[in-house]
Motif scaffolding. Structure first.
Motif, mmCIF file in Angstrom:
data_model
loop_
_atom_site.group_PDB
_atom_site.id
_atom_site.type_symbol
_atom_site.label_atom_id
_atom_site.label_comp_id
_atom_site.label_asym_id
_atom_site.label_seq_id
_atom_site.Cartn_x
_atom_site.Cartn_y
_atom_site.Cartn_z
ATOM 1 N N PRO A 179 4.867 -14.762 9.200
ATOM 2 C CA PRO A 179 4.204 -15.416 8.056
ATOM 3 C C PRO A 179 3.528 -14.452 7.081
ATOM 4 C CG PRO A 179 3.727 -16.600 10.081
ATOM 5 C CD PRO A 179 4.407 -15.322 10.476
ATOM 6 N N ARG A 180 2.911 -13.391 7.596
ATOM 7 C CA ARG A 180 2.187 -12.478 6.708
ATOM 8 C C ARG A 180 2.471 -11.042 7.119
ATOM 9 N NH1 ARG A 180 -1.450 -13.598 2.914
ATOM 10 N NH2 ARG A 180 -2.992 -12.060 2.246
ATOM 11 N N VAL A 181 2.910 -10.251 6.160
ATOM 12 C CA VAL A 181 3.255 -8.850 6.410
ATOM 13 C C VAL A 181 2.495 -7.970 5.434
ATOM 14 C CG1 VAL A 181 5.092 -7.127 6.483
ATOM 15 C CG2 VAL A 181 5.549 -9.472 7.242
ATOM 16 N N ALA A 182 1.761 -7.008 5.967
ATOM 17 C CA ALA A 182 1.035 -6.044 5.142
ATOM 18 C C ALA A 182 1.564 -4.655 5.458
ATOM 19 C CB ALA A 182 -0.459 -6.113 5.415
ATOM 20 N N ALA A 183 1.615 -3.805 4.449
ATOM 21 C CA ALA A 183 2.147 -2.464 4.650
ATOM 22 C C ALA A 183 1.327 -1.447 3.880
ATOM 23 C CB ALA A 183 3.608 -2.390 4.212
ATOM 24 N N ARG A 184 1.037 -0.354 4.543
ATOM 25 C CA ARG A 184 0.279 0.725 3.920
ATOM 26 C C ARG A 184 1.172 1.520 2.978
ATOM 27 N NH1 ARG A 184 -2.583 5.735 7.191
ATOM 28 N NH2 ARG A 184 -3.682 6.657 5.418
ATOM 29 N N VAL A 185 0.641 1.800 1.794
ATOM 30 C CA VAL A 185 1.338 2.634 0.811
ATOM 31 C C VAL A 185 0.715 4.025 0.860
ATOM 32 C CG1 VAL A 185 2.055 2.888 -1.582
ATOM 33 C CG2 VAL A 185 1.646 0.598 -0.638
ATOM 34 N N ASN A 186 1.437 4.985 1.397
ATOM 35 C CA ASN A 186 0.904 6.342 1.525
ATOM 36 C C ASN A 186 0.993 7.126 0.216
ATOM 37 O OD1 ASN A 186 0.413 6.668 4.624
ATOM 38 N ND2 ASN A 186 2.433 5.713 4.462
ATOM 39 N N ASP A 187 2.097 6.958 -0.493
ATOM 40 C CA ASP A 187 2.332 7.668 -1.749
ATOM 41 C C ASP A 187 2.291 6.651 -2.888
ATOM 42 O OD1 ASP A 187 3.287 9.047 -3.954
ATOM 43 O OD2 ASP A 187 4.866 10.087 -2.864
ATOM 44 N N THR A 188 1.321 6.788 -3.771
ATOM 45 C CA THR A 188 1.153 5.797 -4.836
ATOM 46 C C THR A 188 2.398 5.650 -5.709
ATOM 47 O OG1 THR A 188 0.125 7.504 -6.233
ATOM 48 C CG2 THR A 188 -1.345 6.101 -4.937
ATOM 49 N N GLU A 189 3.234 6.688 -5.776
ATOM 50 C CA GLU A 189 4.452 6.592 -6.580
ATOM 51 C C GLU A 189 5.442 5.592 -5.996
ATOM 52 O OE1 GLU A 189 6.163 10.410 -7.240
ATOM 53 O OE2 GLU A 189 4.447 11.173 -8.389
ATOM 54 N N ASN A 190 5.245 5.221 -4.738
ATOM 55 C CA ASN A 190 6.145 4.266 -4.090
ATOM 56 C C ASN A 190 5.630 2.834 -4.137
ATOM 57 O OD1 ASN A 190 7.909 6.338 -3.326
ATOM 58 N ND2 ASN A 190 6.822 6.685 -1.396
ATOM 59 N N THR A 191 4.499 2.615 -4.794
ATOM 60 C CA THR A 191 3.872 1.295 -4.788
ATOM 61 C C THR A 191 4.823 0.204 -5.272
ATOM 62 O OG1 THR A 191 1.688 2.294 -5.163
ATOM 63 C CG2 THR A 191 1.929 -0.056 -5.649
#
Length: 218
Positions: A93-105
């Motif tokens: 139902p809910r998926v969160a993911a860390r963005v390490n490199d802001t260029e990949n946001t």
């Protein structure tokens, strides 16, 4: 709530600790068997070693019945793959993911199964609130809505506060230590408690900055 956290680094471990302290059913996975073995004596959560980018492993870890998956590895590629599998194959139902490199946001959206993209600089409490969709996961989450800063700091062997009693720590004005997490368990702090390497502290403050709080311990 059932939570599956992929990535047992400092961030993933902290999320697991806070969610477990709030009586959630937490599973923490990591590909590093040594890291998982290290955490077994510290965390009161389910720990499994394996590759979260593999669908079979995610199923084994409980993805079919989990309410939220949080991908917190240090690799954006892995976090995207984990998110896509969780959403598309297991309909989490809910998926969160860390963005390490802001260029990949820009990649972290519904096309990759990501409901909540979380920049690496997001404070722990805000991350948990966003990832779980619950503002009452722990009581501390509500404080941020009232203009109170929630700040965390970890004690290492190099910290000048290691071995010292809490009564001897000079805190910034308006700052209170609310919880000491030791060996994976939240503890009510007392003035006599001596800080140990591995302790993680949650503090609240009306005025102090994160840097000022860290300076008191590090």
């Amino acid at each position: 709530m059932k939570a599956l956290i992929a990535g047992a680094g400092r961030l993933g471990t902290q999320i697991a600790q806070v969610l477990a302290a709030a009586q959630n059913d937490v599973t923490l996975v990591d590909h590093d068997e040594d890291r998982i073995a290290e955490l077994e004596s510290r965390l009161a959560v389910r720990l499994i070693a394996g590759d979260a980018c593999e669908p079979e492993f995610l199923e084994h870890a409980g993805a079919l019945t989990t309410d939220v998956v949080v991908a917190t590895t240090g690799s954006d590629e892995d976090n995207l793959v984990i998110s896509l599998i969780a959403k598309r194959r297991f309909a989490v139902p809910r998926v969160a993911a860390r963005v390490n490199d802001t260029e990949n946001t820009w990649l972290f959206d519904h096309r990759w199964g990501v409901d909540v993209p979380v920049p690496a600089a997001t404070p722990l409490i805000s991350l948990i609130e966003e990832a779980t969709g619950a503002t009452d996961t722990v009581a501390l989450l509500r404080l941020s809505k009232a203009g109170v800063n929630v700040i965390e700091t970890a004690i290492t062997a190099q910290s000048r506060a290691a071995g010292r009693a809490l009564a001897d720590i000079v805190l910034p004005a308006g700052t209170v230590i609310t919880t000491v997490i030791r060996d994976g368990q939240p503890t009510v702090p007392t003035s006599e408690m001596r800080l140990q390497p591995g302790d993680e502290l949650l503090l609240v403050s009306h005025t102090a900055t994160e840097q000022e709080v860290h300076a008191a311990f590090q």
